[in-house]
Design a protein around this motif. Structure first.
Motif, PDB file in Angstrom:
ATOM      1  N   PHE A   9       0.822  -1.202   0.000  1.00 13.11           N
ATOM      2  CA  PHE A   9       0.000   0.000   0.000  1.00 13.11           C
ATOM      3  C   PHE A   9       0.859   1.256   0.000  1.00 13.11           C
ATOM      4  CE2 PHE A   9      -2.635  -3.197   2.204  1.00 13.11           C
ATOM      5  CZ  PHE A   9      -3.606  -3.309   1.232  1.00 13.11           C
ATOM      6  N   ASP A  10       2.120   1.079   0.358  1.00 12.65           N
ATOM      7  CA  ASP A  10       3.057   2.198   0.392  1.00 12.65           C
ATOM      8  C   ASP A  10       4.465   1.612   0.306  1.00 12.65           C
ATOM      9  OD1 ASP A  10       3.791   1.262   2.961  1.00 12.65           O
ATOM     10  OD2 ASP A  10       2.424   2.648   3.953  1.00 12.65           O
ATOM     11  N   GLU A  11       5.462   2.411   0.553  1.00 10.31           N
ATOM     12  CA  GLU A  11       6.850   1.976   0.421  1.00 10.31           C
ATOM     13  C   GLU A  11       7.462   1.469   1.731  1.00 10.31           C
ATOM     14  OE1 GLU A  11       8.504   1.817  -2.539  1.00 10.31           O
ATOM     15  OE2 GLU A  11       6.536   2.315  -3.370  1.00 10.31           O
ATOM     16  N   SER A  12       6.656   1.303   2.775  1.00  8.18           N
ATOM     17  CA  SER A  12       7.220   0.964   4.085  1.00  8.18           C
ATOM     18  C   SER A  12       7.985  -0.354   4.087  1.00  8.18           C
ATOM     19  CB  SER A  12       6.134   0.958   5.165  1.00  8.18           C
ATOM     20  OG  SER A  12       5.149  -0.008   4.866  1.00  8.18           O
ATOM     21  N   ASP A  13       7.516  -1.363   3.338  1.00  3.76           N
ATOM     22  CA  ASP A  13       8.249  -2.632   3.318  1.00  3.76           C
ATOM     23  C   ASP A  13       9.658  -2.469   2.766  1.00  3.76           C
ATOM     24  OD1 ASP A  13       6.134  -3.980   4.446  1.00  3.76           O
ATOM     25  OD2 ASP A  13       5.612  -5.119   2.650  1.00  3.76           O
ATOM     26  N   GLN A  14       9.857  -1.491   1.898  1.00  7.22           N
ATOM     27  CA  GLN A  14      11.187  -1.220   1.346  1.00  7.22           C
ATOM     28  C   GLN A  14      12.161  -0.771   2.435  1.00  7.22           C
ATOM     29  OE1 GLN A  14      11.915  -1.929  -1.870  1.00  7.22           O
ATOM     30  NE2 GLN A  14       9.807  -2.615  -2.078  1.00  7.22           N
ATOM     31  N   ARG A  15      11.613  -0.157   3.464  1.00  9.78           N
ATOM     32  CA  ARG A  15      12.447   0.351   4.550  1.00  9.78           C
ATOM     33  C   ARG A  15      12.589  -0.630   5.714  1.00  9.78           C
ATOM     34  NH1 ARG A  15       9.167   4.575   3.205  1.00  9.78           N
ATOM     35  NH2 ARG A  15       7.901   4.354   5.071  1.00  9.78           N
ATOM     36  N   VAL A  16      11.558  -1.433   5.990  1.00  9.76           N
ATOM     37  CA  VAL A  16      11.584  -2.244   7.209  1.00  9.76           C
ATOM     38  C   VAL A  16      12.164  -3.646   7.022  1.00  9.76           C
ATOM     39  CG1 VAL A  16       9.695  -0.975   8.286  1.00  9.76           C
ATOM     40  CG2 VAL A  16       9.200  -3.075   7.012  1.00  9.76           C
ATOM     41  N   TYR A  17      12.240  -4.123   5.783  1.00 13.55           N
ATOM     42  CA  TYR A  17      12.806  -5.450   5.539  1.00 13.55           C
ATOM     43  C   TYR A  17      14.142  -5.328   4.824  1.00 13.55           C
ATOM     44  CZ  TYR A  17       8.118  -7.135   6.606  1.00 13.55           C
ATOM     45  OH  TYR A  17       6.924  -7.395   7.229  1.00 13.55           O
ATOM     46  N   ALA A  18      15.098  -6.141   5.235  1.00 13.44           N
ATOM     47  CA  ALA A  18      16.410  -6.148   4.576  1.00 13.44           C
ATOM     48  C   ALA A  18      16.268  -6.542   3.115  1.00 13.44           C
ATOM     49  CB  ALA A  18      17.348  -7.106   5.306  1.00 13.44           C
ATOM     50  N   SER A  19      15.350  -7.468   2.854  1.00 15.10           N
ATOM     51  CA  SER A  19      15.078  -7.914   1.495  1.00 15.10           C
ATOM     52  C   SER A  19      13.563  -7.960   1.304  1.00 15.10           C
ATOM     53  CB  SER A  19      15.688  -9.313   1.276  1.00 15.10           C
ATOM     54  OG  SER A  19      15.375  -9.782  -0.009  1.00 15.10           O
ATOM     55  N   PRO A  20      12.975  -6.897   0.744  1.00 13.62           N
ATOM     56  CA  PRO A  20      11.526  -6.873   0.571  1.00 13.62           C
ATOM     57  C   PRO A  20      11.071  -7.721  -0.615  1.00 13.62           C
ATOM     58  CG  PRO A  20      12.481  -4.804  -0.144  1.00 13.62           C
ATOM     59  CD  PRO A  20      13.601  -5.635   0.394  1.00 13.62           C
ATOM     60  N   ALA A  21       9.894  -8.322  -0.472  1.00 20.24           N
ATOM     61  CA  ALA A  21       9.287  -9.071  -1.572  1.00 20.24           C
ATOM     62  C   ALA A  21       8.783  -8.092  -2.628  1.00 20.24           C
ATOM     63  CB  ALA A  21       8.141  -9.925  -1.051  1.00 20.24           C
ATOM     64  N   ARG A  22       8.623  -8.595  -3.829  1.00 23.53           N
ATOM     65  CA  ARG A  22       8.127  -7.787  -4.947  1.00 23.53           C
ATOM     66  C   ARG A  22       6.603  -7.867  -4.980  1.00 23.53           C
ATOM     67  NH1 ARG A  22       6.414  -9.113  -9.671  1.00 23.53           N
ATOM     68  NH2 ARG A  22       7.081 -11.271  -9.526  1.00 23.53           N
ATOM     69  N   THR A  23       5.955  -6.770  -5.262  1.00 27.23           N
ATOM     70  CA  THR A  23       4.500  -6.749  -5.388  1.00 27.23           C
ATOM     71  C   THR A  23       4.054  -7.784  -6.411  1.00 27.23           C
ATOM     72  OG1 THR A  23       4.414  -4.407  -4.842  1.00 27.23           O
ATOM     73  CG2 THR A  23       2.503  -5.314  -5.983  1.00 27.23           C
ATOM     74  N   GLY A  24       3.084  -8.606  -6.035  1.00 32.03           N
ATOM     75  CA  GLY A  24       2.508  -9.583  -6.944  1.00 32.03           C
ATOM     76  C   GLY A  24       3.118 -10.967  -6.893  1.00 32.03           C
ATOM     77  N   GLU A  25       4.241 -11.118  -6.212  1.00 25.70           N
ATOM     78  CA  GLU A  25       4.820 -12.467  -6.178  1.00 25.70           C
ATOM     79  C   GLU A  25       4.041 -13.354  -5.207  1.00 25.70           C
ATOM     80  OE1 GLU A  25       8.794 -13.209  -4.153  1.00 25.70           O
ATOM     81  OE2 GLU A  25       8.824 -11.026  -4.244  1.00 25.70           O
TER      82      GLU A  25
END
Length: 161
Positions: A9-25
């Protein structure tokens, strides 16, 4: 059959996870990653992955929200192979053949979690470390309850509107 895909819903996962998942996977709970963790492992971004992250099956990154959707048998078969390969490459499983049933079981657990929910239902996970090991709790949010209209773009393809 149903499974879940990563949603942002926003970019927060990009900041809180060392390796964020890609939308839709496609995603699974992925709690197996934490099976031998202790309180000492629960720091920083690793703590966030442990506490609230689903595991993406392409990037093997983490995501906070997943949405239930239909998965085709051929996709599920490919996901089983991908996850089995991950078990070999990252966790030292002796072979793809031996890892395949474990991968199929992880996917079956996620399918079971998704099966009784309508498409687009959002799921979250919360984990805690207990004396008996990792405890996972899941929460389902109806899309209306989640306020998706705050994030959706509304409009018409009709030029008169």
């Amino acid at each position: 059959m149903k499974l879940a895909r990563a949603i942002h819903f926003d970019e927060s996962d990009q900041r809180v996870y060392a390796s964020p998942a890609r939308t839709g996977e496609w995603c699974i709970a992925g709690g197996f990653e934490f099976s031998d963790w202790t309180e000492g492992d629960l720091t920083g971004k690793a703590r966030q992955a442990f506490a609230n992250g689903f595991l993406g099956l392409e990037t093997f990154g983490r995501v906070t929200f997943v949405a239930v959707t239909v998965v085709e048998p051929a996709e599920l078969a490919q996901l089983t192979e991908t996850l089995a390969g991950h078990f070999v490459d990252w966790y030292g499983a002796p072979s793809q053949d031996l890892a395949r049933p474990v991968a199929a079981e992880e996917l079956a657990q996620m399918r079971d979690l998704c099966e009784d929910h309508a498409p687009n239902t959002l799921l979250t996970v919360a984990r805690e470390l207990t004396s008996a090991g990792v405890r996972e709790m899941f929460r389902a949010l109806d899309p209306r309850e989640a306020g998706l209209d705050q994030f959706a773009l509304h409009g018409s393809l009709d030029e008169d509107h």
